[in-house]
Design an enzyme around this catalytic site. Structure first.
Site, PDB file in Angstrom:
ATOM      1  CE  LYS A 194      -4.268  -1.829   1.959  1.00 40.42           C
ATOM      2  NZ  LYS A 194      -5.316  -1.698   2.975  1.00 40.42           N
ATOM      3  CE  LYS A 228      -9.113  -9.870  -3.240  1.00 39.62           C
ATOM      4  NZ  LYS A 228      -8.813  -9.815  -1.798  1.00 39.62           N
ATOM      5  CE  LYS A 286     -13.879  -1.709   0.001  1.00 37.91           C
ATOM      6  NZ  LYS A 286     -14.192  -1.524   1.433  1.00 37.91           N
TER       7      LYS A 286
END
Length: 354
Positions: free
Chosen positions: A115, A217, A220
């Protein structure tokens, strides 16, 4: 007490729209687990600050996750549904765990590396310390089980390491209080205040991939809304997204071996299997040899039938934010009572004056 009382804890971040992958991989499991377990389900709004500090409408995002919990079938009366920021004991225990955890442990967390990216010096301290807060979320209730996906397994292992170090460091303080429980970790006997939390993995979790790229994947954060089916999507949106989902020109195989090297086909078959509570082999026995022009309409019908009632109930709930807030307040009060009991005992073990 001779053993830790079984308790399930899990949380979902209020960032972006919940999608089909969140439902199949997490929320549907939460609903099933409540049948035979004491459960606490949390909207982890403090964690959301690690992804983005300033949110345009954090309150709506929190309510949306709560609405999804309720619409999917979680019972907030029998169990506890709340948002994390209503229970300050999470943050208090997280600070203590920051002092228990070691820098080397944090440096091994692959999710931070992913991240933070290349410019880690610009990442927030919150993102770095995220796993300590996650451990506190679980252990402030002395939860024994957590349903986890692959991306959170390492964090759960860290929670176990933190619990173990606390138990060992404060062993001589825990014993006289009578608050600990004799457990074995491997062959080592430990008088533990915090349990060695276990992952709950109920069969192979469906790994739902992007409708635009079967190698990624469903997310969102994907800029393309066509890449995912949101739980708030209506029938028309679901139909459009499945019709536009990427496929290949070949017919569906008759056996699962034939899905290898065909990520988009594998993904759509996996979604059908998960929604229908069947195996991929069962799905292929029905649709093997047929084109996607036949399979996609069947998948649309199934997805609309499975998600339509959840969608409708979420929309109804979102029109009554006062009801959602009342659920969260009630859950927050009950969660605080449990969390404060733990923190009082932790304060006594550490030696704080209160």
């Amino acid at each position: 007490m001779t053993e830790f009382k079984p308790l399930v804890f899990s949380g979902v971040q209020p960032t972006g729209n919940l999608h089909l992958g969140n439902y199949l991989g997490a929320i549907r499991k939460f609903v099933a687990l409540q049948e035979n377990n004491d459960c606490i389900y949390c909207v982890v709004d403090l964690h959301a600050l690690t992804a983005q500090l300033v949110h345009e409408d954090m309150a709506t995002q929190i309510r949306s996750i709560t609405a999804a919990f309720l619409a999917a079938g979680i019972d907030p009366k029998k169990h506890i549904v709340f948002n994390q920021s209503q229970v300050p004991q999470h943050a208090e225990l997280a600070w203590i765990f920051n002092c228990v955890a070691r820098i080397g442990w944090m440096n091994r967390m692959t999710q931070f590396k992913d991240k933070a990216g290349k410019d880690r010096e610009q990442a927030s301290l919150g993102l770095y310390a995220y796993p300590s807060l996650m451990a506190a979320d679980i252990l402030v209730y002395r939860a024994t089980h957590v349903p986890v996906g692959e991306d959170q397994k390492q964090h759960l292992e860290l929670a176990r390491d933190i619990a173990m170090k606390f138990n060992l460091d404060f062993h001589d303080k825990i014993k006289p209080t009578g608050l600990g429980i004799d457990i074995k970790v491997g062959e080592e006997p430990v008088h533990a205040y915090f349990p060695m939390v276990e992952p709950l993995i109920d069969g192979p979790a469906p790994r739902v991939m992007s409708l635009k790229d079967g190698t990624k994947k469903m997310s969102k954060s994907d800029p393309s809304d066509l890449s995912r089916i949101n739980l708030m999507d209506d029938q028309d949106a679901i139909s459009k997204k499945i019709r536009k989902a990427k496929t290949d020109p070949d017919a569906l195989p008759s056996e699962t071996e034939g899905l290898k090297g065909r990520p988009e086909a594998d993904n759509l078959v996996g979604i059908f299997a998960a929604l229908a509570d069947k195996s991929k082999a069962d799905v292929l026995s029905e649709f093997g040899g047929q084109q996607f022009s036949v399979f996609k309409p069947a998948l649309i019908d199934l997805a609309v039938a499975a998600l339509g009632p959840i969608n409708a109930e979420m929309r109804r709930l979102m029109e009554d934010p006062g009801h959602i807030d009342a659920v969260l307040r009630d859950g927050g009060e009950r969660a605080r009572t449990r969390a404060e009991k733990t923190m009082n005992e932790v304060r006594d073990i550490i030696g704080f004056v209160r």
